[in-house]
Scaffold this active site. Structure first.
Site, PDB file in Angstrom:
ATOM      1  N   ARG A  55       0.856  -1.181   0.000  1.00 56.14           N
ATOM      2  CA  ARG A  55       0.000   0.000   0.000  1.00 56.14           C
ATOM      3  C   ARG A  55       0.895   1.235   0.000  1.00 56.14           C
ATOM      4  O   ARG A  55       2.100   1.145   0.163  1.00 56.14           O
ATOM      5  CB  ARG A  55      -0.936   0.015   1.215  1.00 56.14           C
ATOM      6  CG  ARG A  55      -0.240  -0.316   2.511  1.00 56.14           C
ATOM      7  CD  ARG A  55      -0.763   0.445   3.692  1.00 56.14           C
ATOM      8  NE  ARG A  55      -0.651   1.877   3.500  1.00 56.14           N
ATOM      9  CZ  ARG A  55       0.487   2.552   3.637  1.00 56.14           C
ATOM     10  NH1 ARG A  55       1.613   1.939   3.929  1.00 56.14           N
ATOM     11  NH2 ARG A  55       0.502   3.861   3.460  1.00 56.14           N
ATOM     12  N   GLY A  56       0.248   2.389  -0.192  1.00 50.03           N
ATOM     13  CA  GLY A  56       0.973   3.622  -0.434  1.00 50.03           C
ATOM     14  C   GLY A  56       1.058   3.819  -1.934  1.00 50.03           C
ATOM     15  O   GLY A  56       1.504   2.927  -2.659  1.00 50.03           O
ATOM     16  N   ALA A  57       0.590   4.977  -2.403  1.00 52.37           N
ATOM     17  CA  ALA A  57       0.454   5.175  -3.849  1.00 52.37           C
ATOM     18  C   ALA A  57       1.739   4.877  -4.627  1.00 52.37           C
ATOM     19  O   ALA A  57       1.707   4.128  -5.613  1.00 52.37           O
ATOM     20  CB  ALA A  57      -0.043   6.592  -4.137  1.00 52.37           C
ATOM     21  N   ARG A  98      -7.607  -1.025  -6.843  1.00 53.97           N
ATOM     22  CA  ARG A  98      -7.785   0.147  -5.983  1.00 53.97           C
ATOM     23  C   ARG A  98      -7.960   1.366  -6.882  1.00 53.97           C
ATOM     24  O   ARG A  98      -6.996   1.859  -7.466  1.00 53.97           O
ATOM     25  CB  ARG A  98      -6.600   0.344  -5.034  1.00 53.97           C
ATOM     26  CG  ARG A  98      -6.395  -0.808  -4.074  1.00 53.97           C
ATOM     27  CD  ARG A  98      -5.698  -0.372  -2.800  1.00 53.97           C
ATOM     28  NE  ARG A  98      -6.539   0.483  -1.993  1.00 53.97           N
ATOM     29  CZ  ARG A  98      -6.106   1.150  -0.923  1.00 53.97           C
ATOM     30  NH1 ARG A  98      -4.829   1.082  -0.580  1.00 53.97           N
ATOM     31  NH2 ARG A  98      -6.924   1.905  -0.219  1.00 53.97           N
ATOM     32  N   GLN A 205      -2.821   2.409  10.026  1.00 54.59           N
ATOM     33  CA  GLN A 205      -1.538   2.520   9.336  1.00 54.59           C
ATOM     34  C   GLN A 205      -0.561   3.412  10.095  1.00 54.59           C
ATOM     35  O   GLN A 205       0.643   3.191  10.071  1.00 54.59           O
ATOM     36  CB  GLN A 205      -1.732   3.068   7.912  1.00 54.59           C
ATOM     37  CG  GLN A 205      -2.502   2.150   6.991  1.00 54.59           C
ATOM     38  CD  GLN A 205      -3.963   2.532   6.902  1.00 54.59           C
ATOM     39  OE1 GLN A 205      -4.533   3.046   7.870  1.00 54.59           O
ATOM     40  NE2 GLN A 205      -4.590   2.293   5.764  1.00 54.59           N
ATOM     41  N   ASP A 246      -2.922  10.462  -2.487  1.00 49.13           N
ATOM     42  CA  ASP A 246      -3.138   9.392  -3.461  1.00 49.13           C
ATOM     43  C   ASP A 246      -3.584   9.929  -4.814  1.00 49.13           C
ATOM     44  O   ASP A 246      -3.390   9.266  -5.831  1.00 49.13           O
ATOM     45  CB  ASP A 246      -4.179   8.415  -2.921  1.00 49.13           C
ATOM     46  CG  ASP A 246      -3.619   7.562  -1.806  1.00 49.13           C
ATOM     47  OD1 ASP A 246      -3.162   6.444  -2.094  1.00 49.13           O
ATOM     48  OD2 ASP A 246      -3.607   8.006  -0.648  1.00 49.13           O
ATOM     49  N   ASN A 256      -6.599  11.591   0.236  1.00 47.80           N
ATOM     50  CA  ASN A 256      -5.647  10.869   1.072  1.00 47.80           C
ATOM     51  C   ASN A 256      -6.450  10.029   2.057  1.00 47.80           C
ATOM     52  O   ASN A 256      -7.686  10.065   2.064  1.00 47.80           O
ATOM     53  CB  ASN A 256      -4.719  11.842   1.804  1.00 47.80           C
ATOM     54  CG  ASN A 256      -3.508  11.150   2.413  1.00 47.80           C
ATOM     55  OD1 ASN A 256      -2.820  10.377   1.750  1.00 47.80           O
ATOM     56  ND2 ASN A 256      -3.233  11.403   3.678  1.00 47.80           N
ATOM     57  N   LYS A 257      -5.759   9.280   2.884  1.00 46.24           N
ATOM     58  CA  LYS A 257      -6.424   8.381   3.819  1.00 46.24           C
ATOM     59  C   LYS A 257      -7.510   9.101   4.613  1.00 46.24           C
ATOM     60  O   LYS A 257      -7.359  10.251   4.996  1.00 46.24           O
ATOM     61  CB  LYS A 257      -5.397   7.775   4.772  1.00 46.24           C
ATOM     62  CG  LYS A 257      -5.942   6.712   5.706  1.00 46.24           C
ATOM     63  CD  LYS A 257      -6.639   5.590   4.956  1.00 46.24           C
ATOM     64  CE  LYS A 257      -5.751   4.910   3.946  1.00 46.24           C
ATOM     65  NZ  LYS A 257      -6.479   3.914   3.116  1.00 46.24           N
TER      66      LYS A 257
END
Length: 355
Positions: A55-57, A98, A205, A246, A256-257
């Site tokens: 995960r993480g763009a 995603r 996270q 993201d 973003n998250k």
């Protein structure tokens, strides 16, 4: 700093029918276990992205590049038209894992472009070009992280308190990270920071990954619940907020998250600079505003059951579980990229990055 390499390219010593593999740290097992996964099936690669094992763009993009190469190797005995069709199908399949992170589609389209642009070559040579491209994408991300870290560090002072949300460090990228990059780079140079890491519910996270990375790197980090951000700001302990992104819309709105927009609103109220840090590959000039960003909805059970020994809500209770929210550009002090720091009006400064 103890460098954490999230994605590595692992060709088998002996080539088998299914060819090469992608090796990743399974981020769902952190911080208690550091486990590696070796992946070479499309379904497993899809699952790794969808279930946040990677995960993480930027890291998703690197992983997708390697995955498409690994899977393309399995089609290299086909005629070009069939090979290209198979690659396209795999690309579309992985891209559906995603929808919010633009790096995923950006890398997959770039890799498919190699197939189209080299149609005159024998298929095995095209596969080798894919190999070269995915390695190049990874190296570009390493260089990008370093540049973002340098620009971001120019916004900080020795002794600053920094609040961050979710995870945008080495685990989410290739090396230093984006939002954590300036902190880690500054720490390498002897600067001292104190970081408040939001736990970032419901998948934690910030707790499982950000505090893990910072603690391992020797950074003074304090873990807080998401709803404690206001009090640490009010106490005067936060000099700046650094978060990842993201997808950035053309007007400076960014996804973003989930919970990021709340941090931005609080920072605005308390007069604290709020920055998002990310590569230009996360900027989508074809996306006019944040209203045009598709927000991924995840399994409601992540709220009620994940990380709990038993459910924390009745089975019949409904849940709303968006993975991301959109922060309005009016709340953003600056957007830090590998090409420099963009300031308002973002419709102008973001576009100039591509001129």
């Amino acid at each position: 700093m103890n460098e954490i390499r999230t994605v590595t390219h692992a060709e088998n010593v002996k080539l088998s029918e299914d060819g090469a593999s992608v090796v990743i740290i399974d981020q769902t097992q952190l911080p208690n276990r550091v486990e590696y996964l070796t992946l070479n099936r499309a379904e497993d690669c899809f699952d790794a992205i969808a279930t946040l094992k990677v995960r993480g763009a930027p890291a998703i993009g690197i992983f997708a590049g390697y995955a498409l190469y690994v899977l393309a190797r399995q089609f290299q005995n086909l005629p070009y038209e069939e090979f290209a069709q198979k690659v396209h199908e795999v690309k579309e399949y992985l891209n559906s894992s995603r929808p919010t992170a633009v790096n995923l589609s950006w890398v997959l389209n770039r890799m498919e472009g190699v197939v189209r642009d080299n149609a005159e070559l024998p298929v095995p040579e095209i596969v080798e070009r894919l190999h070269e491209e995915c390695v190049k994408i990874h190296q570009e991300d390493i260089n990008m992280c370093r540049k973002i870290s340098e620009y971001g560090l120019s916004l900080l002072h020795d002794g600053d308190g920094i609040l961050t949300h979710c995870n945008a460090g080495p685990l989410a990228t290739s090396r230093y990270g984006t939002a954590l990059g300036p902190i880690l780079l500054g720490t390498e140079r002897g600067m001292k920071f104190h970081v408040f890491a939001d736990e970032t519910r419901p998948l934690l996270q910030g707790a499982r990954l950000t505090s893990f990375e910072l603690q391992k790197a020797g950074v003074d980090v304090t873990l807080i619940c998401d709803n404690m951000a206001s009090i640490v700001m009010k106490n005067g302990w936060v000099n700046a907020c650094f978060v990842g992104c993201d997808r950035i819309a053309a007007n400076g709105d960014f996804a973003n998250k989930i919970g990021t927009s709340g941090v931005a609103i609080l920072a605005k109220y308390y007069g604290i600079p709020f920055y998002t840090l990310g590569p230009t590959s996360t900027i989508d000039l074809n996306c006019p505003t944040g209203e045009d960003i598709k927000i991924e909805l995840r399994d409601p059970e992540e709220i009620k059951e994940k990380f709990y020994r038993e459910p924390m809500a009745l089975k019949e209770v409904k849940c709303y579980n968006p993975a991301f929210d959109v922060t309005d550009h009016t709340l953003v002090t600056g957007i830090v990229t590998e090409k420099g720091i963009c300031r308002p009006p973002y419709t102008e400064s973001l576009r100039k990055l591509f001129e």
